[in-house]
Design a protein around this motif. Structure first.
Motif, mmCIF file in Angstrom:
data_model
loop_
_atom_site.group_PDB
_atom_site.id
_atom_site.type_symbol
_atom_site.label_atom_id
_atom_site.label_comp_id
_atom_site.label_asym_id
_atom_site.label_seq_id
_atom_site.Cartn_x
_atom_site.Cartn_y
_atom_site.Cartn_z
ATOM 1 N N LEU A 185 108.334 45.864 16.929
ATOM 2 C CA LEU A 185 108.953 46.340 18.189
ATOM 3 C C LEU A 185 109.125 48.039 17.758
ATOM 4 N N SER A 186 109.079 48.801 18.720
ATOM 5 C CA SER A 186 109.566 50.129 18.407
ATOM 6 C C SER A 186 109.448 51.045 19.799
ATOM 7 N N ALA A 187 110.389 51.866 19.517
ATOM 8 C CA ALA A 187 110.678 53.020 20.687
ATOM 9 C C ALA A 187 110.294 54.183 20.052
ATOM 10 N N THR A 188 109.723 55.196 20.739
ATOM 11 C CA THR A 188 109.387 56.404 20.459
ATOM 12 C C THR A 188 109.875 57.439 21.391
ATOM 13 N N LEU A 189 110.732 58.531 20.708
ATOM 14 C CA LEU A 189 111.293 59.592 21.502
ATOM 15 C C LEU A 189 110.435 60.822 21.313
ATOM 16 N N ARG A 190 109.806 61.468 22.224
ATOM 17 C CA ARG A 190 109.347 62.842 22.140
ATOM 18 C C ARG A 190 109.958 63.943 23.016
ATOM 19 N N HIS A 191 109.982 65.004 22.189
ATOM 20 C CA HIS A 191 110.659 66.081 23.234
ATOM 21 C C HIS A 191 109.749 67.359 22.781
ATOM 22 N N VAL A 192 109.157 68.153 23.981
ATOM 23 C CA VAL A 192 108.547 69.499 23.601
ATOM 24 C C VAL A 192 109.524 70.459 24.465
ATOM 25 N N GLY A 193 109.697 71.479 23.977
ATOM 26 C CA GLY A 193 110.580 72.505 24.566
ATOM 27 C C GLY A 193 109.838 73.337 25.583
ATOM 28 N N ALA A 194 110.653 74.412 26.124
ATOM 29 C CA ALA A 194 110.052 75.050 27.295
ATOM 30 C C ALA A 194 108.761 75.841 26.584
ATOM 31 N N PRO A 241 108.631 73.712 32.125
ATOM 32 C CA PRO A 241 109.870 73.463 31.586
ATOM 33 C C PRO A 241 109.866 72.535 30.354
ATOM 34 N N PRO A 242 110.847 72.009 29.802
ATOM 35 C CA PRO A 242 110.810 71.066 28.467
ATOM 36 C C PRO A 242 110.403 69.581 29.232
ATOM 37 N N ALA A 243 110.013 68.974 28.284
ATOM 38 C CA ALA A 243 109.685 67.517 28.639
ATOM 39 C C ALA A 243 109.997 66.442 27.630
ATOM 40 N N THR A 244 110.889 65.369 28.122
ATOM 41 C CA THR A 244 111.061 64.506 27.149
ATOM 42 C C THR A 244 110.713 62.905 27.565
ATOM 43 N N PRO A 302 105.773 76.138 22.444
ATOM 44 C CA PRO A 302 107.156 75.779 22.466
ATOM 45 C C PRO A 302 107.958 76.391 21.252
ATOM 46 N N ALA A 303 109.067 76.688 21.417
ATOM 47 C CA ALA A 303 109.831 76.900 20.054
ATOM 48 C C ALA A 303 110.337 75.565 19.321
ATOM 49 N N HIS A 304 110.673 74.381 20.271
ATOM 50 C CA HIS A 304 111.229 73.320 19.426
ATOM 51 C C HIS A 304 110.019 72.155 19.878
ATOM 52 N N LEU A 349 99.028 62.206 16.587
ATOM 53 C CA LEU A 349 99.076 63.310 16.029
ATOM 54 C C LEU A 349 100.750 63.927 16.241
ATOM 55 N N GLY A 350 101.119 63.385 17.647
ATOM 56 C CA GLY A 350 102.397 63.880 17.822
ATOM 57 C C GLY A 350 103.528 63.530 16.983
ATOM 58 N N ASP A 351 103.067 62.475 16.060
ATOM 59 C CA ASP A 351 104.318 62.002 15.142
ATOM 60 C C ASP A 351 104.539 63.286 14.141
ATOM 61 N N VAL A 352 103.760 64.100 14.095
ATOM 62 C CA VAL A 352 104.037 65.515 13.115
ATOM 63 C C VAL A 352 104.456 66.554 14.214
ATOM 64 N N ALA A 353 105.803 66.871 14.339
ATOM 65 C CA ALA A 353 106.208 67.829 15.422
ATOM 66 C C ALA A 353 105.748 69.184 15.104
ATOM 67 N N GLY A 354 105.252 69.770 15.891
ATOM 68 C CA GLY A 354 104.772 71.101 15.971
ATOM 69 C C GLY A 354 103.341 71.220 16.021
ATOM 70 N N LEU A 355 102.582 70.104 15.669
ATOM 71 C CA LEU A 355 101.021 69.676 15.749
ATOM 72 C C LEU A 355 101.059 69.447 17.011
#
Length: 648
Positions: free
Chosen positions: A571-580, A592-595, A553-555, A47-53
């Motif tokens: 083959l795949s690579a996924t980057l996830r970022h969640v703001g403060a 704090p934020p986490a990437t 988080p805002a972002h 579900l993290g593929d849909v940012a904000g969810l």
């Protein structure tokens, strides 16, 4: 998706097809290939593929308290209850008492599609869709291979296994699944905060189920589904064990034409227990020994023939939840039992709904209306001393009300490469039995229940566009405004004391962007969400006015770059970022934020067998999931997996 094996079987008793009007609400779809190829090994990762969810906390379902697994979007948070409507094959699956999503019962191998619609909802069971709707669709038994199975071993003695069997059953088809997930877990406390009672967050979960369907004539079909699960976790301290479990059964009858009909009934039995250990002397302070609950409901939807350019949906639904808590409190100093508590009640809601879609050339119009009646009844809370003397005995008056909600949208597609859309909506949500009747402690903070909570009400709107500027490239953009009035939040009323209260509103405005692209053997899928959410509070909540809701988080960002260098390889690579974000309502404890970076690789070995590797949090980012100012909890560290998968 067709697989090798027996001849395809006619799909039986799946839900009625999506209508053209759903495109006006900007739904996001995650297909079966992505479902099976995520780096994360828990369903909520997908579900993290849909940012904000996101869940209420950053912990996943291996190390979080299950009651914190509320699912929300657009930063309409503030407590752990789910403000999204989560449906599995049309059935609401949130816990009847707590309102959390039981991720452990969701086995990705059985799913065909996940469809996420952010914003208020209508239609069947739409009374709970404030932040959005998540629809999980099982793969039809006839579209699955006869046997698929996987097994993997990972860091910290982690084990996973799952198998799905599918095939013909008389004139229909059936499938059965079973899954196991367990491991020693990791220390959720930083090294400098660990004491003699700290232990890794060990976990073990099992799930199993059957699903089958058969035709009832030329255009009608019957399906039956039964599922069960059990999930055991240890939360930081030795003896701080939790268990959630349940059984779900549903029955569905569909008719495709000329008068399409979808009739559904379900019943759910759930249970929860949890032991809370003092962080000062490590004594048992609370034994939530049993929290049985029952959910039940059903719907009937009729689609009369109104012509090829229009769809009309008429229907009714009902949902009920009943449950109670049994728990014992103990003195942290002496370990003696101080109080026995029992509380609970019943919620009931039902409504009529009508929705219609009309397509005229390159314009699609859609509108829906719901009328609901609800009732909160049989509420009580009692507390007794160890000698059986009644300390508190509250019987709360029954309450009832009615709600009228609606949504409408328009989509204009002047050419295949561009579509513009706009939507507006309202919605409401009843407080859960947990919010109404159950206090809880996250040491040292006590949060009180509130039997007088009002319903939450949402209004909002959005505009967006869908574009395909180049072959294989798709862009989406949405700008939204949502206002959640009478939002239920955990409000600080004294030092280390909070109470669930209705604040004036949570107002959220922001933007959501999406990108998908395919170039040769490479593909990219990305999602970004920005939400400026603020609490409006007066009276007791005046101190919160202008603050962000807790755990909001805002972002947030998710991006996956993948490649298929040969048939069957991935083959795949996924980057996830969640703001403060803030732990608490008064913004005193900042997280704090986490990437994170995650990897997935699958390579065919022949005869339907593939070698599969996964890396979760490859760079070992420190993810702070809770910070009370005195204690910190951490999220999943680097976790590596290697396994085999078979399909054939």
């Amino acid at each position: 998706m067709a697989q090798s094996g027996p001849d395809p079987i006619v799909i039986t008793a799946e839900g009625l097809p999506e209508t053209s009007g759903s495109a006006a609400y900007g739904a996001v779809s995650i297909g079966r290939e992505r479902i099976l190829q995520t780096p994360g090994t828990r369903f909520e990762y997908l579900l993290g593929d849909v940012a904000g969810l996101q869940q209420f906390r950053r912990s996943d379902s291996r190390s979080a308290n299950p009651t914190a697994q509320g699912l929300n979007a657009r930063s309409l948070g503030g407590n752990a209850s789910t403000r999204t409507l989560v449906l599995l094959d049309g059935v609401p699956i949130t816990d009847p008492f707590f309102g959390y999503v039981p991720f452990s019962q969701l086995v990705p191998d059985t799913l065909q599609e996940v469809r996420v619609t952010r914003g208020g909802g209508s239609g069947a069971f739409g009374a709970g869709a404030l932040a959005g709707t998540v629809e999980l669709e099982s793969a039809p038994p006839g579209a699955l291979p006869p046997l698929s199975a996987r097994a993997a071993y990972g860091s910290r003695d982690s084990r996973q296994a799952a198998a799905v069997l599918s095939g013909k059953l008389g004139s229909g088809a059936a499938s059965a699944f079973a899954s196991y997930d367990g491991g020693d877990g990791f220390f959720t406390a930083p090294a400098d905060q660990r004491g003699p009672a700290d232990v890794p967050a060990a976990y073990e979960s099992v799930a199993a189920g059957i699903r089958g369907g058969a035709p009832l004539g030329a255009s009608s079909a019957l399906s039956v589904s039964a599922r069960l699960f059990r999930d055991d976790r240890t939360l930081r301290f030795g003896g701080a064990d939790s268990r959630s479990e349940g059984e779900d059964v549903s029955l569905r009858v569909t008719r495709q034409a000329p008068w399409a009909v979808d009739a559904l009934a379900y019943v759910q039995r759930r249970g929860f227990s949890n032991r809370v250990i003092s962080s000062s002397n490590f004594n048992l302070v609370l034994d939530q020994r049993s929290t049985p609950s029952t959910g039940y409901g059903g719907k009937i939807e009729i689609r009369p023939p109104v012509g090829p350019a229009a769809v009309l949906r008429l229907g009714a639904d009902i949902r009920g939840a009943s449950g109670e808590l049994y728990e014992d409190a103990y003195s942290a100093a002496t370990g003696a039992r101080t109080e026995a508590r029992n509380g609970g009640g019943r919620n009931l809601s039902g409504g009529l709904f009508a929705e219609g879609d009309l397509t005229a050339g390159d314009v699609t119009l859609t509108a829906g209306l719901r009328g609901d009646l609800w009732r909160i009844k049989n509420g009580f809370y009692t507390a007794r001393s160890p000698q059986g003397v009644t300390v508190e005995d509250a019987r709360y008056p029954d309450r009832s009300g009615e709600e009228l909600t609606a949504r409408a949208g328009i989509r204009w597609a002047p050419n295949p490469a561009l579509a513009l859309r706009a939507a507006a909506y309202t919605g409401y949500r009843l407080p859960t039995l947990n919010e109404l009747y159950r206090p809880f402690v996250v040491f040292p903070v006590v949060t009180q229940a509130n039997a007088d909570l009002d319903t939450e009400r949402l209004r909002g709107g959005e505009v967006g566009l869908d574009a395909a500027p180049l072959p294989g490239v798709r862009l989406t953009a949405t700008v939204f405004w949502n206002e959640l009035r009478d939002a239920i939040a955990n409000v600080t009323v004294a030092e280390n004391l909070r109470q669930r209260r209705n604040v004036d509103a949570i107002e959220a405005k922001g933007a959501e962007l999406g990108l998908s692209a395919e170039v040769g053997v490479f593909d990219l899928r990305a999602s970004y969400a920005y939400s400026d959410a603020r609490v409006r509070g007066t009276g007791a909540a005046a101190a919160l006015d202008g603050f962000r809701p807790s755990q909001s988080p805002a972002h947030s960002l998710s991006a996956t770059l993948g490649a298929e260098p040969r048939q069957g390889a991935r083959l795949s690579a996924t980057l996830r970022h969640v703001g403060a974000q803030f732990e608490d309502d008064r913004q005193e404890n900042r997280l704090p934020p986490a990437t994170t970076v995650d990897l997935f690789a699958a390579w065919p070995l022949g005869q339907g067998v593939s070698l599969v590797g996964r890396a979760e949090n490859l760079l070992d980012e420190t993810i702070i999931t809770r910070d009370t100012g005195e204690a910190i909890d951490l999220g999943t560290p680097r976790t590596l997996w290697l396994g085999l998968r078979y399909s054939g």
